[in-house]
Motif scaffolding. Sequence first.
Motif, PDB file in Angstrom:
ATOM      1  N   HIS A  55      -7.190 -24.837  18.614  1.00 53.73           N
ATOM      2  CA  HIS A  55      -8.294 -25.721  19.001  1.00 53.73           C
ATOM      3  C   HIS A  55      -8.244 -25.928  20.513  1.00 53.73           C
ATOM      4  CE1 HIS A  55     -11.112 -29.175  18.621  1.00 53.73           C
ATOM      5  NE2 HIS A  55     -10.464 -29.596  19.677  1.00 53.73           N
ATOM      6  N   LEU A  56      -9.410 -25.930  21.145  1.00 49.42           N
ATOM      7  CA  LEU A  56      -9.511 -26.207  22.576  1.00 49.42           C
ATOM      8  C   LEU A  56     -10.393 -27.421  22.780  1.00 49.42           C
ATOM      9  CD1 LEU A  56      -9.060 -25.519  25.569  1.00 49.42           C
ATOM     10  CD2 LEU A  56     -10.989 -23.936  25.413  1.00 49.42           C
ATOM     11  N   ASN A  57      -9.847 -28.451  23.420  1.00 52.57           N
ATOM     12  CA  ASN A  57     -10.621 -29.653  23.727  1.00 52.57           C
ATOM     13  C   ASN A  57     -11.605 -29.380  24.862  1.00 52.57           C
ATOM     14  OD1 ASN A  57      -8.864 -30.823  21.940  1.00 52.57           O
ATOM     15  ND2 ASN A  57      -7.925 -32.224  23.408  1.00 52.57           N
ATOM     16  N   GLY A  58     -12.722 -30.120  24.862  1.00 53.01           N
ATOM     17  CA  GLY A  58     -13.626 -30.111  26.005  1.00 53.01           C
ATOM     18  C   GLY A  58     -14.556 -28.925  26.084  1.00 53.01           C
ATOM     19  N   TYR A  59     -14.406 -27.967  25.196  1.00 50.47           N
ATOM     20  CA  TYR A  59     -15.175 -26.733  25.301  1.00 50.47           C
ATOM     21  C   TYR A  59     -15.600 -26.228  23.928  1.00 50.47           C
ATOM     22  CZ  TYR A  59     -13.949 -26.207  30.203  1.00 50.47           C
ATOM     23  OH  TYR A  59     -13.826 -26.406  31.562  1.00 50.47           O
ATOM     24  N   ALA A  60     -16.674 -25.442  23.922  1.00 45.08           N
ATOM     25  CA  ALA A  60     -16.987 -24.550  22.817  1.00 45.08           C
ATOM     26  C   ALA A  60     -16.859 -23.137  23.365  1.00 45.08           C
ATOM     27  CB  ALA A  60     -18.391 -24.802  22.290  1.00 45.08           C
ATOM     28  N   PHE A  61     -16.348 -22.232  22.540  1.00 44.67           N
ATOM     29  CA  PHE A  61     -16.167 -20.849  22.984  1.00 44.67           C
ATOM     30  C   PHE A  61     -16.817 -19.910  21.971  1.00 44.67           C
ATOM     31  CE2 PHE A  61     -12.143 -22.312  20.943  1.00 44.67           C
ATOM     32  CZ  PHE A  61     -12.233 -21.584  19.752  1.00 44.67           C
ATOM     33  N   PHE A  62     -16.989 -18.664  22.378  1.00 49.41           N
ATOM     34  CA  PHE A  62     -17.568 -17.661  21.499  1.00 49.41           C
ATOM     35  C   PHE A  62     -16.451 -16.884  20.825  1.00 49.41           C
ATOM     36  CE2 PHE A  62     -20.829 -18.580  24.635  1.00 49.41           C
ATOM     37  CZ  PHE A  62     -21.910 -18.835  23.807  1.00 49.41           C
ATOM     38  N   ALA A  63     -16.394 -16.987  19.497  1.00 54.39           N
ATOM     39  CA  ALA A  63     -15.343 -16.344  18.708  1.00 54.39           C
ATOM     40  C   ALA A  63     -15.770 -14.905  18.438  1.00 54.39           C
ATOM     41  CB  ALA A  63     -15.130 -17.105  17.407  1.00 54.39           C
ATOM     42  N   VAL A  64     -15.356 -13.978  19.311  1.00 51.34           N
ATOM     43  CA  VAL A  64     -15.945 -12.636  19.296  1.00 51.34           C
ATOM     44  C   VAL A  64     -15.204 -11.631  18.426  1.00 51.34           C
ATOM     45  CG1 VAL A  64     -17.060 -12.909  21.540  1.00 51.34           C
ATOM     46  CG2 VAL A  64     -14.715 -12.023  21.438  1.00 51.34           C
ATOM     47  N   ALA A  65     -13.935 -11.883  18.071  1.00 49.53           N
ATOM     48  CA  ALA A  65     -13.228 -10.882  17.264  1.00 49.53           C
ATOM     49  C   ALA A  65     -11.934 -11.430  16.695  1.00 49.53           C
ATOM     50  CB  ALA A  65     -12.922  -9.634  18.094  1.00 49.53           C
ATOM     51  N   ILE A  66     -11.588 -10.953  15.485  1.00 47.72           N
ATOM     52  CA  ILE A  66     -10.247 -11.077  14.911  1.00 47.72           C
ATOM     53  C   ILE A  66      -9.935  -9.728  14.264  1.00 47.72           C
ATOM     54  CG2 ILE A  66      -8.710 -12.274  13.323  1.00 47.72           C
ATOM     55  CD1 ILE A  66     -10.564 -14.651  13.322  1.00 47.72           C
ATOM     56  N   GLU A  67      -8.762  -9.181  14.577  1.00 48.30           N
ATOM     57  CA  GLU A  67      -8.371  -7.905  13.989  1.00 48.30           C
ATOM     58  C   GLU A  67      -6.863  -7.866  13.781  1.00 48.30           C
ATOM     59  OE1 GLU A  67      -9.682  -4.512  16.154  1.00 48.30           O
ATOM     60  OE2 GLU A  67     -11.809  -4.869  15.752  1.00 48.30           O
ATOM     61  N   PRO A  68      -6.397  -7.073  12.809  1.00 48.70           N
ATOM     62  CA  PRO A  68      -4.957  -6.872  12.641  1.00 48.70           C
ATOM     63  C   PRO A  68      -4.369  -6.103  13.821  1.00 48.70           C
ATOM     64  CG  PRO A  68      -6.179  -6.218  10.672  1.00 48.70           C
ATOM     65  CD  PRO A  68      -7.180  -6.413  11.756  1.00 48.70           C
ATOM     66  N   GLY A  69      -3.046  -6.260  14.030  1.00 45.58           N
ATOM     67  CA  GLY A  69      -2.350  -5.512  15.074  1.00 45.58           C
ATOM     68  C   GLY A  69      -2.258  -6.281  16.375  1.00 45.58           C
ATOM     69  N   THR A  70      -2.048  -5.569  17.463  1.00 45.55           N
ATOM     70  CA  THR A  70      -1.962  -6.164  18.799  1.00 45.55           C
ATOM     71  C   THR A  70      -3.173  -5.751  19.621  1.00 45.55           C
ATOM     72  OG1 THR A  70      -0.616  -4.311  19.574  1.00 45.55           O
ATOM     73  CG2 THR A  70       0.548  -6.265  18.791  1.00 45.55           C
ATOM     74  N   TRP A  71      -3.513  -6.577  20.572  1.00 50.48           N
ATOM     75  CA  TRP A  71      -4.718  -6.356  21.371  1.00 50.48           C
ATOM     76  C   TRP A  71      -4.463  -5.365  22.497  1.00 50.48           C
ATOM     77  CZ3 TRP A  71      -6.007  -7.171  26.539  1.00 50.48           C
ATOM     78  CH2 TRP A  71      -7.376  -7.136  26.851  1.00 50.48           C
TER      79      TRP A  71
END
Length: 552
Positions: free
Chosen positions: A444-460
Motif C-alpha cells: 500500500h502507498l499512502n498519498g497516491y493512486a498508481f497504475f497497476a500495470v503488470a504482475i507476472e511470475p519470475g523476476t523482472w
Amino acid sequence: MGGVTSLLMLLCLFAGAMSPVKGEDPYFFFTWNVTYGTLSPAGVPQQVILINNEFPGPNINSTSNNNIVVNVFNNLDEPLLFHWAGVQQRKNSWEDGVAGTNCPIQPGTNYTYHFQVKDQIGSFFYYPSLGLQRAAGGFGGLRINSRLLIPVPYADPEDDYTVLAGDWFTKSHSTLRKLLDGGRSLGRPQAVLLNGQNAKGDGTDKPLFTMIPGKTYKYRICNVGLKNTINFRIQNHPMKLVEMEGSHTVQNTYNSLDVHLGQCFGVLVTANQEPKDYYMVASTRFTKSILTGKGIMRYTTGKAPPSPEIPEAPVGWAWSLNQFRSFRWNLTASAARPNPQGSYHYGQVNITRTVKFINSVSRDSGKLRYAINGVSHVDGETPIKLAEYFGVPEKVFKYDIISDNPSQDVGKNVVLQPNVIRFKHRTFIEIIFENPEKSVQSYHLNGYAFFAVAIEPGTWTPEKRKNYNLLDAVSRHTMPVFPKSWAAILLSFDNVGVWNLRSELAENRYLGQQLYISVLTPERSLRDEYNIPEYALLCGVVKGLPKPEPYH
C-alpha cells in the motif's frame, strides 16, 4: 422564552458550523470517544477497541471535496493514531496518521484531524495505525461519493452497504505485539469476521443487511484483516464490479472476488432470487487450513433460513492472478472532475526513474525481521515528516540508504534503521516489487493512486515492459505480489509530503517491511503543500523548537 432563545442560538450555530464558510466546501464534524471494551466476536471474550461504543467503528459517509473534521479522544492506556487508508491527502501528509508523519495522541488527551477528501470516488476504510491495534478493531468504513453534477456509470442503488471482512485473532493486540517483540510470529488467526461477526447458522443470527426483492444494492467490500487474502462471495448472487479503490472499473460480473489485505471493491448485487436468507461468505486464501466466516443477507419478504451448502472458493494463486488481469479502468466514466477518468494517458509518459523493491525475511540472532532492499525500518520518537520540516533530519534519519536496483541476495544481511528515500517532485516513476518469498504480498502507498500495470511470475527485466497494460490499468493504492513473482506500478509523484509505503501484512509491517518516500519542493509554497497545522502535536527532537517560516 429564555430556553427557546438558547435553543434557537444553538441551532443557528450548528447550521453555521455545518454550512460552507467563505465559499469553502462543506464541513462535517465527528467526535470519537475511543475506549476498550469486552466482546466475543469469535466466541471468546476478549479486549476490543470501540469508537463511541461501536465495533466496528462508525462509517464516514462523504462526498468529494468535503472537509472531514474528526476530534479523537484517546481513552486507551497507550498512544493512538488513526490512518485513513487509501484516502489521498493532497498536499497534506500532516493528517496521514502514521508514525512517520504524526506524533501520537497520548492517553487521556484528544487531537482533531482535518482533511479534505478530493479526487476519488469510492470505498475506503480507517483504522488505528500504531503497533497492532488494528487487531483489536477500531476500524470503520469511509465512503467518498460523487458530487451530484458528476454522474457515475450505473443507476443509483436502493441502498449502500459496507462489508468489513478479514481474519481475526482471539489474543489481545498487546499479546500479539509481545509475540513479535519476542522474535516469534503471529501464527494462524482463529476466525474470519464480517463486520465484527461470524454467523452461527443456528437460526439465531440477525441479518447484517436486508434487501427488497427486485432492487439492486451497492456493497463496499474491504479486507481489514492482518494476515490473509480472503475470497468473498454471496450464495446464488453474482456481483457486478463497478469500483475499486477510488476508480470506476469496466463492469465485469464475478461469482467471487479475491480481496487482498487493504483492498476495497464496490459491487452491485440484485435481489432477484427466492426471497429468503443467504450467506455472505469470506474465507482465507493460500492457507493450508481454511477459515471461513459468514454473515446473513436477508430478503425483506423471506422467512426461510440460508442453505447450508456454502459456495466453494477457488484454489491456487494462478486463479487470483487471472482475476487481477480481468480488472480494467473504465475509460469513459467521469472522474471526480467532469472529464473521463481515462483521459490521463499514463502509458505515453516518459519514465524518469525505475526503483526496484525486494522484500525479504530474516531470523538473524533468532529475531524475526522483515525488510525492503535489506533495510528493516524502525520508527523513532521523532516522526520523519517533522524532522524534515524543522530542518533536523540528520538527527533522526539518513536519506537514500537503499539502492534503486538491488541484487537478488539483498535480504541476506538485514540492517535496522529508518528507511527513507527521496523522489523529485512531478517525476514519473516506475516501481517494481519483487517477492522471492512463498507467501502473497500486498503493498500500500499512502498519498497516491498508481497504475497497476503488470504482475507476472519470475523476476523482472526491462524486456518485461512489453507486457505492461499501458491503456486501462486500474488506478488504485494497493498492489498484490504473488509468490516468486514481480509486480509493476507507474505513477507521477505530484503530491508533496512524506508518504508511507508498506506491506499490508501486519506482522511484516510491524517488523520493518515498510519505508517512507519524501517528495520535496525547494519553494516551500502553498501551491505544493499546506502549512503545518497550528494544533499539530510535537514530540521528540523537534519539541520546543521554533516553527519555521510558514509557506507562502
